[in-house]
Design a protein around this motif. Structure first.
Motif, PDB file in Angstrom:
ATOM      1  N   PHE A   1       0.841  -1.203   0.000  1.00 35.20           N
ATOM      2  CA  PHE A   1       0.000   0.000   0.000  1.00 35.20           C
ATOM      3  C   PHE A   1       0.876   1.253   0.000  1.00 35.20           C
ATOM      4  O   PHE A   1       0.720   2.151  -0.839  1.00 35.20           O
ATOM      5  CB  PHE A   1      -0.911  -0.027   1.233  1.00 35.20           C
TER       6      PHE A   1
ATOM      7  N   SER B   1       2.994   1.656  -3.214  1.00 37.08           N
ATOM      8  CA  SER B   1       2.281   2.063  -4.420  1.00 37.08           C
ATOM      9  C   SER B   1       1.971   3.550  -4.375  1.00 37.08           C
ATOM     10  O   SER B   1       1.851   4.181  -5.419  1.00 37.08           O
ATOM     11  CB  SER B   1       1.005   1.245  -4.602  1.00 37.08           C
ATOM     12  N   LEU B   2       1.868   4.119  -3.176  1.00 38.23           N
ATOM     13  CA  LEU B   2       1.665   5.570  -3.100  1.00 38.23           C
ATOM     14  C   LEU B   2       2.976   6.329  -3.244  1.00 38.23           C
ATOM     15  O   LEU B   2       2.991   7.499  -3.621  1.00 38.23           O
ATOM     16  CB  LEU B   2       0.993   5.937  -1.772  1.00 38.23           C
TER      17      LEU B   2
ATOM     18  N   GLU C   1       5.350   5.470  -5.360  1.00 37.13           N
ATOM     19  CA  GLU C   1       5.776   5.469  -6.774  1.00 37.13           C
ATOM     20  C   GLU C   1       5.469   6.751  -7.538  1.00 37.13           C
ATOM     21  O   GLU C   1       6.367   7.276  -8.193  1.00 37.13           O
ATOM     22  CB  GLU C   1       5.152   4.288  -7.511  1.00 37.13           C
TER      23      GLU C   1
ATOM     24  N   LEU D   1       1.851   5.240 -10.514  1.00 38.47           N
ATOM     25  CA  LEU D   1       0.904   4.784  -9.491  1.00 38.47           C
ATOM     26  C   LEU D   1       0.259   3.475  -9.939  1.00 38.47           C
ATOM     27  O   LEU D   1       0.129   2.525  -9.160  1.00 38.47           O
ATOM     28  CB  LEU D   1      -0.165   5.858  -9.267  1.00 38.47           C
TER      29      LEU D   1
ATOM     30  N   GLY E   1       2.611   0.646  -9.454  1.00 39.58           N
ATOM     31  CA  GLY E   1       2.716   0.293  -8.039  1.00 39.58           C
ATOM     32  C   GLY E   1       1.515  -0.506  -7.573  1.00 39.58           C
ATOM     33  O   GLY E   1       1.650  -1.515  -6.871  1.00 39.58           O
ATOM     34  N   LEU E   2       0.320  -0.076  -7.978  1.00 43.30           N
ATOM     35  CA  LEU E   2      -0.895  -0.782  -7.575  1.00 43.30           C
ATOM     36  C   LEU E   2      -0.955  -2.164  -8.222  1.00 43.30           C
ATOM     37  O   LEU E   2      -1.421  -3.127  -7.608  1.00 43.30           O
ATOM     38  CB  LEU E   2      -2.129   0.039  -7.966  1.00 43.30           C
TER      39      LEU E   2
ATOM     40  N   PHE F   1      -6.282  -0.407   0.498  1.00 48.20           N
ATOM     41  CA  PHE F   1      -6.611   0.209  -0.787  1.00 48.20           C
ATOM     42  C   PHE F   1      -8.094   0.569  -0.847  1.00 48.20           C
ATOM     43  O   PHE F   1      -8.480   1.583  -1.398  1.00 48.20           O
ATOM     44  CB  PHE F   1      -6.261  -0.742  -1.926  1.00 48.20           C
TER      45      PHE F   1
END
Lengths: 306, 611
Positions: A132, A135-136, A138, B375, B378-379, B526
């Motif tokens: 989590f 991913s923020l 990046e 993003l 990454g997700l 998420f």
């Protein structure tokens, strides 16, 4: 020559990375008026773990056993992509700043998988939170690369060293990178390296099932990653250009200034850690949102040329 | 029109050949895979039927990308849609398949209707359906007509590609088909729509206005994010993959949209470079998505469930399938040195180089688009940690997963072939980019002979920014060398073997699969972070034994399907309402119908007489 440089850079990162961790702990303890552990404690820990008996979960598969090598391999590759001794990194032809971001993602991917592998809910929690947060991270990191590439016309990491120029946009980029580094190296206010209580279960929860030599690999990898992040910040905001051996006075300044930059960043990290409180996990989204906005500001400054 | 009148209705230029390659390179392993997959699942008559349909499906796609006449293109397009419909509803016994098929065929025909409108509009100016005739006439079209044609084509092809908000059919239809068909549909069929956009918009119409490109870029960014966020929430393995197709179509369209932007801005090198990035991601997506669907099919074959909450521990039961899935997951998460990494790097580079060439606010917009792509990646990595970790690692969560067996050789062969391609397309990036530059040049009509995209046979580097280098080959070699060194250090100095013991249980009780983290729990951060879009809600219910004693709790958590609830459901309700009111003029009386016919004939006569 190149091979020699690569080996030297690898050894430097492996040898110095634990020292930086110890240094941060020492600074923190001094600010808190504690005597604290020796600055060399991370070395003792690694040495102890390296020769200690290892316990592996019955549930774990080969992913769990292979992950330490992948994680260490990826951070060491990342370490080689950073310019350290002279302008260009040994691997600047093999990958730029963007590639470095992806290389770090490889290690993180396997770390999270290994955490899920033992079937412990701590590991799952750590993996979920780590993915989590990362991913923020990046998009903010991408904006930093973008801003630098606008300034220097390239995503090559060596360039800030060669065309040194302190600007508002590189300062904003450096602050963004600093916030990213706090998140990536599991520091307060995002995570806490000192404990694996539920509140802070991110990195420490992921490596909870590791022991012995594998844990030593994982800890060393985390320390090297921290050093990589510090070098990146230093490279962005105050690159120390190699003065050559001709001018002795400049060379002495370089010799002193070069490690001093890293120590200043380590001191800043320690200062942040003792002065702010750990954030709730969902506040981390706001924290990294702030980093993202700073990244945008950095890009705007780069467009305006300031 | 006579096909055999000597005039050629087929063209085999570089663009067509590239898409033919993509079609066959995915169809081959899928066909081999289906030997083992279909056996035991269906009756032998149905297996034979599936072969006929598969052959027709592949042929129709091959026809779509090779014809050079818009009318034949439409016929081929329609055959492709119909055959794929029959493949979606192949499991006719399942009500879900029929429902998915209905959604699919309605959406695909709405798309085709827009295509027909677009083609007729072009025909009005070209007086013919041949690509060459339309291309020649496109310059004569007024700007308004060009714009309308572009929008019609975008909606038509966008429906097939699954661009948000036209993606609605994709997560229903792709998972319901047999897995080797899902792999072809997701890997290849939706790419024919990208072919359509490149062929008709870039090649035939030619891009001259910026807003076309801007529209495609915005839609692409939205598709990326919506696709990956929905995928994170999804626990049906094949639907998760279907949502990732929406995401990856977005990434491909980022490359295509950038190419259009640079074409409109008269920057030939960047246009070619961006289209290379888009096409590279297109073939990569075909490979790893095909692979992942085949792996998901193997999991389904072994466990007969697609719900990842009921899986787990498959890495020990199905060691080979899990390795192939890992390759696919790493490739789609853009991890070095596999293929997805190279194409995402190229796409990001296209953004960076473009920003350097433009000025002012355009730079910022490109930067934010690039950040959104980061993003997304990454997700996507988070989603595949979930997909691989929950499905294959830890302990089995159900009896189905416990009793899983490795799949037969033909299925493994199909998966092995595609996993090998994820490695090859990563390491051999320079020759592939060189080949793709020819395709890209053919599509944009730009001569690429003087353009350089690499320093040598291992290092990619665009000609206009020589210091932006990437060598997936060398990075891979160094990664493997360092990892192996670590391995050697680990084992050479080892005194004794590790003790095998149970996972730490906090000293309470022996832990089992019920203690493991679930996919729902994994995606919870998420779900909360994106709650403004997902609108999650929960239902709790106390199950009581008596008034005083609560026996257990039932707890459900759901997310609101925004597009379905706020766009499609109202439209559907409107259609049904108007259909109901139309029924009044259809009361069943033959006299009235005769009167209708008479009135129609009368009207037509007046119409003919007057005009």
């Amino acid at each position: 020559m190149k091979i020699l440089l690569i080996c030297l850079q690898l050894l430097l990162f492996i040898a110095i990375a634990p020292f930086l961790s110890g240094l941060i702990t020492k600074i923190k303890n001094n600010i808190r008026m504690r005597k604290g552990q020796s600055i060399l404690q991370p070395y003792y820990n690694l040495g102890k773990l390296f020769f200690k008996e290892e316990v592996v979960s019955r549930t774990a598969s080969w992913i769990f056993r292979a992950a330490p090598f992948v994680v260490l391999g990826s951070v060491l590759t990342a370490a080689l992509m950073i310019p350290v001794f002279i302008f260009s990194s040994p691997l600047h032809k093999a990958g730029d700043f963007l590639a470095l971001v992806f290389i770090l993602a490889l290690g993180r991917f396997f770390l999270a998988l290994a955490a899920l592998d033992t079937g412990s809910s701590f590991g799952g929690m750590g993996a979920s939170r780590e993915m989590f947060i990362s991913s923020l991270v990046e998009p903010a990191l991408c904006l930093v690369v973008f801003s630098l590439s606008l300034q220097y016309g390239s995503t090559d990491l060596s360039l800030p060293g060669a065309n040194y120029g302190l600007s508002v946009s590189s300062l904003a980029a450096a602050v963004t990178l600093f916030l990213i580094a706090l998140a990536e190296t599991s520091r307060i206010p995002v995570d806490n390296q000192e404990t694996h209580l539920e509140l802070t279960m991110v990195h420490e929860a992921m490596v909870l099932e590791y022991s012995g030599r594998s844990l030593a690999f994982m800890e060393l990898a985390a320390q090297i990653k921290q050093m990589v992040m510090f070098f990146l910040i230093a490279q962005v905001v105050f690159p120390a250009a190699w003065p050559g051996l001709g001018n002795l006075w400049q060379f002495i300044i370089w010799i002193l200034w070069y490690p001093a930059r890293i120590i200043i960043i380590a001191g800043l990290v320690a200062f942040v850690e003792v002065s702010v409180a750990k954030m709730r996990l969902f506040r981390v989204a706001d924290f990294l949102g702030f980093a993202f906005v700073l990244g945008i500001i950095s890009v705007i400054c780069a467009i305006l040329g300031v | 029109m006579n096909i055999f009148d000597g005039q050629s209705y087929f063209s085999f230029d570089a663009l067509s050949l590239f898409f033919l390659f993509v079609i066959f390179v995915i169809s081959l392993p899928s066909a081999v895979y289906s030997f083992g997959y279909l056996k035991g699942e269906y009756s032998s008559a149905k297996i034979k039927l599936s072969w006929v349909l598969l052959a027709l499906f592949i042929l129709s796609m091959a026809l779509v990308v090779t014809v050079s006449d818009a009318l034949i293109f439409l016929v081929a397009w329609e055959i492709m849609s119909l055959v794929s419909y029959f493949l979606v509803v192949f499991d006719t016994t399942q009500e879900k398949s029929v429902q998915a098929g209905t959604i699919y065929i309605v959406m695909t025909h709405i798309g085709t209707a827009f295509l027909i409108a677009g083609f007729l509009l072009m025909h009005k100016y070209a007086h013919g359906f041949g690509f060459a005739a339309i291309k020649n006439a496109s310059a004569l079209m007024p700007a308004a007509v060009r714009n309308i044609t572009f929008l019609l084509l975008l909606i038509g092809f966008g429906t097939k590609a699954g661009i948000v908000p036209l993606h609605i059919w994709l997560p229903y239809a792709h998972p319901q088909a047999p897995s080797h068909i899902s792999s072809i549909m997701s890997g290849v069929m939706i790419k024919t729509a990208i072919y359509g956009i490149i062929r008709f918009v870039i090649y035939i119409l030619g891009v001259d206005s910026f807003w076309w490109a801007a529209l495609i870029l915005i839609l692409a960014v939205i598709s990326c994010l919506v696709g990956v966020i929905y995928a994170l929430m999804e626990h049906d393995l094949k639907r998760l993959l279907a949502y990732h197709s929406v995401e990856n179509i977005g990434i491909i369209l980022l490359g295509v949209g950038l190419a259009m932007l640079f074409l409109a801005a008269q920057m030939p090198f960047l246009a070619v470079f961006s289209l290379i990035a888009g096409l590279y991601h297109l073939v990569n997506h075909a490979i790893f998505k095909g692979l992942l669907f085949l792996c998901a099919g193997s999991v389904y074959k072994a466990t007969h469930t697609r719900d990842i909450e009921k899986l787990g521990g498959l890495i020990k039961k199905m060691p080979q399938t899990s390795v192939y899935f890992l390759f696919g997951a790493m490739a789609i998460s853009a991890l070095p040195p596999l293929n997805g990494f190279v194409s995402e790097w190229l796409t990001l580079q296209a953004f960076f180089l473009g920003a350097f060439s433009f000025s002012g606010g355009a730079k910022l917009l490109l930067g934010i688009c690039a950040a959104m792509l980061a993003l997304t990646s990454g997700l996507a990595a988070a989603c595949f940690v979930k997909a691989f970790g929950i499905t294959f690692l830890a302990q089995p969560r159900s009896r189905h997963a416990e009793e899983a067996k490795e799949v037969p050789l033909s299925m493994k062969a199909g998966m092995f072939f595609l996993s090998a391609l994820t490695v090859i397309f990563g390491l051999a990036s320079v020759p592939i980019v060189k080949l793709l530059s020819k395709v890209s040049g053919a599509a944009t009509g730009i001569s690429v002979s003087g353009m350089r995209f690499s320093l040598n046979n291992f290092i990619l580097s665009p000609q206009i920014a020589k210091s932006n280098c990437l060598s997936a080959f060398w990075l891979g070699a160094i990664l493997i060398a360092l990892g192996t060194t670590g391995f050697i250090v680990y084992y050479s100095l080892r005194r004794k073997r590790p003790v095998i013991y149970q996972t730490w249980d906090c000293g309470y009780y022996k832990i089992n699969a019920r203690n493991e983290y679930t996919a729902t729990a994994f995606s919870k951060p998420f779900r909360i972070a994106f709650s403004f879009f997902l609108l999650p809600y929960r239902k709790t219910q106390k199950i009581r034994e008596s008034f005083y004693h609560v026996k257990s709790f039932a707890y459900e958590t759901h997310t609101t399907p925004v597009f379905k609830k706020y766009i499609y459901d109202p439209v559907l309700a409107l259609v049904f309402k108007s259909a109901k009111s139309m029924r009044r003029i259809q009361p069943g009386s033959i006299h009235l119908y005769l009167a209708y016919i008479f009135a129609t004939v009368l009207l037509l006569i007046i119409f003919m007489h007057k005009f």
